[in-house]
Design a protein around this motif. Sequence first.
Motif, PDB file in Angstrom:
ATOM      1  N   UNK A   1      -8.388   2.971   9.187  1.00 42.46           N
ATOM      2  CA  UNK A   1      -7.436   2.249   8.345  1.00 42.46           C
ATOM      3  C   UNK A   1      -7.782   0.768   8.329  1.00 42.46           C
TER       4      UNK A   1
ATOM      5  N   UNK B   1     -14.448  -8.932  -6.778  1.00 40.72           N
ATOM      6  CA  UNK B   1     -14.433  -9.723  -5.550  1.00 40.72           C
ATOM      7  C   UNK B   1     -15.223 -11.020  -5.707  1.00 40.72           C
TER       8      UNK B   1
ATOM      9  N   UNK C   1     -11.818  -3.585   3.611  1.00 38.93           N
ATOM     10  CA  UNK C   1     -12.660  -3.437   2.421  1.00 38.93           C
ATOM     11  C   UNK C   1     -11.878  -3.674   1.134  1.00 38.93           C
ATOM     12  N   UNK C   2     -10.557  -3.497   1.177  1.00 39.80           N
ATOM     13  CA  UNK C   2      -9.776  -3.651  -0.041  1.00 39.80           C
ATOM     14  C   UNK C   2      -9.678  -5.119  -0.420  1.00 39.80           C
ATOM     15  N   UNK C   3      -9.916  -5.437  -1.679  1.00 36.80           N
ATOM     16  CA  UNK C   3      -9.875  -6.836  -2.082  1.00 36.80           C
ATOM     17  C   UNK C   3      -8.496  -7.452  -1.875  1.00 36.80           C
ATOM     18  N   UNK C   4      -7.437  -6.642  -2.007  1.00 32.73           N
ATOM     19  CA  UNK C   4      -6.100  -7.224  -1.903  1.00 32.73           C
ATOM     20  C   UNK C   4      -5.798  -7.679  -0.489  1.00 32.73           C
TER      21      UNK C   4
ATOM     22  N   UNK D   1     -10.611   0.297   6.048  1.00 38.52           N
ATOM     23  CA  UNK D   1     -10.202   0.378   4.639  1.00 38.52           C
ATOM     24  C   UNK D   1      -9.521  -0.914   4.226  1.00 38.52           C
ATOM     25  N   UNK D   2      -8.580  -1.364   5.053  1.00 40.62           N
ATOM     26  CA  UNK D   2      -7.827  -2.579   4.702  1.00 40.62           C
ATOM     27  C   UNK D   2      -8.777  -3.757   4.564  1.00 40.62           C
TER      28      UNK D   2
ATOM     29  N   UNK E   1       0.115   1.512   5.485  1.00 33.74           N
ATOM     30  CA  UNK E   1      -0.525   0.199   5.400  1.00 33.74           C
ATOM     31  C   UNK E   1      -1.516   0.157   4.247  1.00 33.74           C
TER      32      UNK E   1
ATOM     33  N   UNK F   1      -0.980  -5.016  11.186  1.00 36.70           N
ATOM     34  CA  UNK F   1      -1.054  -5.500   9.814  1.00 36.70           C
ATOM     35  C   UNK F   1      -0.090  -6.646   9.590  1.00 36.70           C
TER      36      UNK F   1
END
Lengths: 284, 207
Positions: free
Chosen positions: A121, B38, A127-130, A124-125, B136, A170
Amino acid sequence: MNKAVSITAFVTLGVATALGIAYEQSSLNSPVIEKASFVSAPIPLQPTQSPSASEPGVSAPVALAAAVGQATNTQATPNIASDDTLKNLTLQTLSNLNSAPTPQHNAQVADAATDQYRSMTAGVLNALPSSAISQSGSIDQLQAIILKAMQQGKSNEYIDSLLNKAAFDGSVQVPAGLVTAEGRVDTKTLIASLVAKPAAQPKSNYLNMINSLAASAFTDTPAAPIAPQKPQIYTVVSGDSLASISLKYYGTTTQYQQIFEANLDKITSPDKIRIGQKLVIPAL
Amino acid sequence: MMYFIRFLIVSIFFSTTSAQAQYMPITANDVDFTFTFNGKSITIRREKQPNNKIMDAFVKKLRECPPFCVLPMIAAPGVNTIGELEIIDFLQTEVATGRGLLIDTRIPVMHQAGTIPGSVNVPFSTLSPDNPFRDEILMALGAQKVGGQLDYSHAMDLALFCNGPWCSQSSKAIKSLLIAGYPPSKLHWYRAGMYMWGLLGLSVRKP
């Protein structure tokens, strides 16, 4: 003990790699070494750190035999079951790898799966642009946690654990440059960077407190920056993050992006440096 | 010697021709497509190397079912199935503007071995209800917690893919998202996956 751990890690890694292929027989043209470095890459932001000498409960041959047994089973069992078996096996295998340097949790399957979910997780977090929210904002958040804990007279181990926990929850986003080669928050550098920016709050009581605390808690920081006049080669050691290397060479944590950009051929993301890696440190 | 000279002439010829001639057009009107992801500019092209073949791993016919069973055209009711041009359009209109994400649902080693440019790796297992940290990820995708419930009105549009019509990872990810309450209208499925993307010679990126 370390040897046993690393052998287990190596064997299970081989199994994980084999599984990746068995799962989908995909386009795995890259050599095993590349995969090996990736498999350990998801960032395990574990809330606690313990350099204890415990070891995974399973020896290398047993782990291998179990893994092979399960892998073979997947051929015969129905769709969902086989995927789940494979998934758990992959998770457990990866988790064993991740837990090798900080083996505080035992090799219980549930814990291992949770750890693996946690690290996947986090990966993933990351890697996510947000999740790349304002980096300076998140540094301020991290520093606020440090300030508060210091005010309460907490130890540096406590603060380190607190930050890693917050990162894992997080509740704070950790800039990639502040993740160490071990995948933890680089608390030491964060504190050093607090000390290094007195201009922002010249008469703060916090600052005096931090200065004295940091001086006593982390005696090897902050040293005078090296300020290279020409590019240099630096070998990553345990506990380093790009920010700490930036601090060491340039006297500020904020130049890590420059080091990252000078090493794009070796580093895919600022939080993915490895111990022993040789990095080019550009002259400023 | 003659071969060498011929090789030289050929290489000079190729190095002086325009990008147009080095790449196969993707459609009758477009040679390539460019978008920003990005903060980086990404161009999707179609290669034009007469001897290039699809990766060995994709050549084989024999895939044991289960688990590699042939999947239907629709992953779930209300979820749109799309093709390559729709993926490119999605990258240009949704991903480039931050309203959508192209998601590679495969396990990380596969993503690392080569993926569609502009995609991010969210392995299917991380979206499973078994993942205690799943919310999350959903919140990073734009869901908001309202009174213990996830609200998806501001969640991103997602296009999901894996290896091909025999690969269940993306449809599993879609099913997990639907279980979590993600609106099907925000989901798109690229069923043909990396297999067809590679077969068409479209750009592949190694993260």
